[in-house]
Design an enzyme around this catalytic site. Structure first.
Site, PDB file in Angstrom:
ATOM      1  N   ASP A  93       0.852  -1.196   0.000  1.00  0.00           N
ATOM      2  CA  ASP A  93       0.000   0.000   0.000  1.00  0.00           C
ATOM      3  C   ASP A  93       0.885   1.243   0.000  1.00  0.00           C
ATOM      4  OD1 ASP A  93      -3.091   0.712   0.817  1.00  0.00           O
ATOM      5  OD2 ASP A  93      -1.650   2.214   1.523  1.00  0.00           O
TER       6      ASP A  93
ATOM      7  N   ASN B 178      -2.358  13.154  -3.741  1.00  0.00           N
ATOM      8  CA  ASN B 178      -3.545  13.567  -4.512  1.00  0.00           C
ATOM      9  C   ASN B 178      -3.975  14.975  -4.120  1.00  0.00           C
ATOM     10  OD1 ASN B 178      -4.275  11.648  -6.352  1.00  0.00           O
ATOM     11  ND2 ASN B 178      -5.503  10.452  -4.937  1.00  0.00           N
TER      12      ASN B 178
ATOM     13  N   ASP C 202      -2.099   9.719 -10.356  1.00  0.00           N
ATOM     14  CA  ASP C 202      -2.117   8.655 -11.380  1.00  0.00           C
ATOM     15  C   ASP C 202      -0.713   8.364 -11.889  1.00  0.00           C
ATOM     16  OD1 ASP C 202      -4.797   8.460 -11.126  1.00  0.00           O
ATOM     17  OD2 ASP C 202      -5.326   9.347 -13.060  1.00  0.00           O
TER      18      ASP C 202
ATOM     19  N   GLU D  49      -5.007   2.521  -4.150  1.00  0.00           N
ATOM     20  CA  GLU D  49      -3.532   2.582  -4.098  1.00  0.00           C
ATOM     21  C   GLU D  49      -2.982   1.345  -3.411  1.00  0.00           C
ATOM     22  OE1 GLU D  49      -5.272   2.978  -1.488  1.00  0.00           O
ATOM     23  OE2 GLU D  49      -3.852   3.743   0.019  1.00  0.00           O
TER      24      GLU D  49
ATOM     25  N   HIS E 196      -4.987  14.907  -8.792  1.00  0.00           N
ATOM     26  CA  HIS E 196      -5.305  13.512  -9.109  1.00  0.00           C
ATOM     27  C   HIS E 196      -4.434  12.968 -10.246  1.00  0.00           C
ATOM     28  CE1 HIS E 196      -8.079  10.071  -9.653  1.00  0.00           C
ATOM     29  NE2 HIS E 196      -8.385  10.325  -8.382  1.00  0.00           N
TER      30      HIS E 196
HETATM   31  N1  LIG Z   1      -4.877   9.524  -8.360  1.00  0.00           N
HETATM   32  C1  LIG Z   1      -5.534   8.442  -7.967  1.00  0.00           C
HETATM   33  N2  LIG Z   1      -5.866   8.306  -6.688  1.00  0.00           N
HETATM   34  C2  LIG Z   1      -6.528   7.216  -6.267  1.00  0.00           C
HETATM   35  C3  LIG Z   1      -6.848   6.187  -7.169  1.00  0.00           C
HETATM   36  N3  LIG Z   1      -7.488   5.210  -6.465  1.00  0.00           N
HETATM   37  C4  LIG Z   1      -7.542   5.619  -5.163  1.00  0.00           C
HETATM   38  N4  LIG Z   1      -6.956   6.843  -5.044  1.00  0.00           N
HETATM   39  C5  LIG Z   1      -6.800   7.654  -3.851  1.00  0.00           C
HETATM   40  O1  LIG Z   1      -5.950   7.019  -2.915  1.00  0.00           O
HETATM   41  C6  LIG Z   1      -6.139   7.652  -1.675  1.00  0.00           C
HETATM   42  C7  LIG Z   1      -6.091   6.605  -0.585  1.00  0.00           C
HETATM   43  O2  LIG Z   1      -6.135   7.309   0.628  1.00  0.00           O
HETATM   44  P1  LIG Z   1      -6.133   6.595   2.027  1.00  0.00           P
HETATM   45  O3  LIG Z   1      -6.923   5.327   1.968  1.00  0.00           O
HETATM   46  O4  LIG Z   1      -6.571   7.621   3.031  1.00  0.00           O
HETATM   47  O5  LIG Z   1      -4.658   6.181   2.258  1.00  0.00           O
HETATM   48  P2  LIG Z   1      -3.306   6.986   2.298  1.00  0.00           P
HETATM   49  O6  LIG Z   1      -3.491   8.468   2.141  1.00  0.00           O
HETATM   50  O7  LIG Z   1      -2.383   6.332   1.321  1.00  0.00           O
HETATM   51  O8  LIG Z   1      -2.796   6.746   3.757  1.00  0.00           O
HETATM   52  P3  LIG Z   1      -2.151   5.396   4.314  1.00  0.00           P
HETATM   53  O9  LIG Z   1      -2.575   4.284   3.464  1.00  0.00           O
HETATM   54  O10 LIG Z   1      -2.680   5.296   5.716  1.00  0.00           O
HETATM   55  O11 LIG Z   1      -0.679   5.632   4.288  1.00  0.00           O
HETATM   56  C8  LIG Z   1      -7.509   8.353  -1.773  1.00  0.00           C
HETATM   57  O12 LIG Z   1      -7.280   9.751  -1.798  1.00  0.00           O
HETATM   58  C9  LIG Z   1      -8.062   7.904  -3.086  1.00  0.00           C
HETATM   59  O13 LIG Z   1      -8.850   8.898  -3.732  1.00  0.00           O
HETATM   60  C10 LIG Z   1      -6.495   6.351  -8.542  1.00  0.00           C
HETATM   61  O14 LIG Z   1      -6.742   5.515  -9.406  1.00  0.00           O
HETATM   62  N5  LIG Z   1      -5.837   7.498  -8.883  1.00  0.00           N
END
Ligand SMILES: Nc1nc2c(ncn2[C@@H]2O[C@H](COP(=O)(O)OP(=O)(O)OP(=O)(O)O)[C@@H](O)[C@H]2O)c(=O)[nH]1
Length: 382
Positions: free
Chosen positions: A248, A256, A265, A291, A261
């Site tokens: 992860d 983001n 990506d 992610e 965004h």
């Molecule tokens: N740009 C982009 N962002 C994505 C995609 N899929 C998920 N996300 C973003 O990934 C982020 C995941 O955030 P969180 O689950 O809070 O996790 P994190 O900020 O990585 O924090 P930790 O996992 O605790 O380290 C969210 O802001 C989602 O919108 C994608 O395909 N593209």
């Protein structure tokens, strides 16, 4: 599979290459028809003249020998150097010339040549393009016109000019009609071939859509599930170790939020490339969702899996992603690794990897947490 003498004979005659077999089958059919026409023409000549004469024997040698030469040319592979290795146009032109020659010999029974001529042109329906079909019809009309004129001048009793004119007019109607039908068949064939190609392309695209993640090009969740199911089955049949890791991206939401965004990506794509490069070709990195990524390490005991994922973590931490807006982004990953235990379900192994990932996040991120080789992780985490 048992090879029957008939199949051996067919292989000897047609060869084993499927494309060549198709060509030779067609030529063999034409050759057989020609061979069957020979006794009929002999009969017509005998009825007309009471004897066969040298011209008939010349026709027989020319017609049957010519077809045999075509067969030899295709069977030996010699014809493969030509644009049309089936030699369709040349074979049809040759058969037309043979029919015209036969027309000059057949006397009162010469009308029998017309259905044969139609049959010859029908062979072109399977392969000829419209332009060749029209050209061959024109060639037949000119050649028969010349033969009819010559015979009407030289033997007006057997070939009365008015009768020959009637025959010619009939040909002038029939030949273009056959050419039009052949041309239409050619269009249908081309359309079918185009549709087949489009279908194959669409199927290939569908397969990509169904199995790949669009953003990163990695296997998607469904494909990864299928691969893990397969690995589980293999490990049950031939017992071996395999491991599953959840990877992860740390604080990805921040990337983001601060860079947008699109930058997020870009980071996901770069991670996918770096992750794949860090792993062995037999390991599979898939996008599990958002992610979060999943690594399947087939046929890999825990210590090796741990070393591989530690290497992946280090390489990702060393990565610097240049984004379109300018600037560079650095990223780290947290990893939860679990070795599959015989008797467990995949869901249980995945749940364990997930718990180790949670632990890695809780301990400050940018780290790998895994089953202890000697200690049951489920017990430790409980
Ligand atoms: N740009 C982009 N962002 C994505 C995609 N899929 C998920 N996300 C973003 O990934 C982020 C995941 O955030 P969180 O689950 O809070 O996790 P994190 O900020 O990585 O924090 P930790 O996992 O605790 O380290 C969210 O802001 C989602 O919108 C994608 O395909 N593209």
């Amino acid at each position: 599979m048992q090879v029957t003498p008939l199949k051996r004979l067919a292989d000897l005659w047609l060869g084993t290459d499927p494309v060549q077999r198709l060509r030779l089958r067609q030529t063999s059919l034409a050759m057989a028809l020609m061979a069957l026409c020979a006794p009929v023409l002999h009969y017509c000549v005998l009825i007309a003249h009471g004897e066969r004469g040298p011209w008939l024997w010349l026709w027989t040698a020319w017609s049957v020998g010519g077809m045999a030469l075509f067969y030899g040319c295709i069977r030996s592979g010699h014809s493969c150097r030509f644009a049309d290795p089936s030699l369709t146009s040349v074979q049809i032109a040759f058969a037309i010339s043979s029919a015209a020659f036969g027309y000059a010999l057949a006397g009162p029974l010469r009308g029998a040549v017309f259905p044969v001529l139609t049959l010859i042109l029908m062979f072109g329906m399977f392969q000829l393009r419209a332009r060749s079909a029209y050209a061959l019809s024109f060639f037949a009309l000119v050649l028969f016109g010349a033969v009819m004129t010559t015979m009407a001048l030289r033997q007006p009793d057997s070939y009365p000019p008015l009768v020959e004119l009637g025959h010619f007019l009939m040909l002038a109607l029939m030949l273009p009609a056959v050419a039009v039908l052949t041309a239409r068949m050619s269009v249908i064939r081309q359309r079918l071939s185009q549709q087949r190609q489009d279908l194959a392309r669409a199927l290939a695209q569908l397969e990509v859509i169904a199995t790949r993640d669009e953003l990163t090009g990695l296997p998607n969740r469904r494909q990864m599930q299928a691969l893990m199911d397969q690995e589980l089955l293999r490990s049950q049949r031939h017992p071996h170790d395999f491991c599953i890791a959840l990877v992860d991206l740390d604080h990805f939401k921040r990337i983001n939020d601060s860079q947008g965004h699109a930058a997020g990506d870009t980071v996901l794509r770069h991670f996918a490339q770096a992750g794949q490069a860090a792993l062995r070709a037999t390991d599979v990195l898939a996008r599990w969702g958002g992610e979060e990524f999943l690594v399947l390490l087939p046929d890999t005991p825990l210590p090796q899996a741990q070393a591989a994922l530690e290497r992946l973590r280090e390489q990702v931490a060393a990565l610097s992603v240049r984004i379109a807006e300018g600037g560079e982004i650095r990223l780290t990953v947290s990893i939860g690794l679990a070795a599959h235990r015989a008797g467990d379900t995949l869901a249980q192994t995945l749940a364990r990897a997930d718990r180790w990932l949670y632990e890695a996040k809780a301990q400050g991120r940018n780290r790998l947490q895994a089953d202890a080789p000697t200690e049951a992780p489920a017990a430790r985490l409980a």
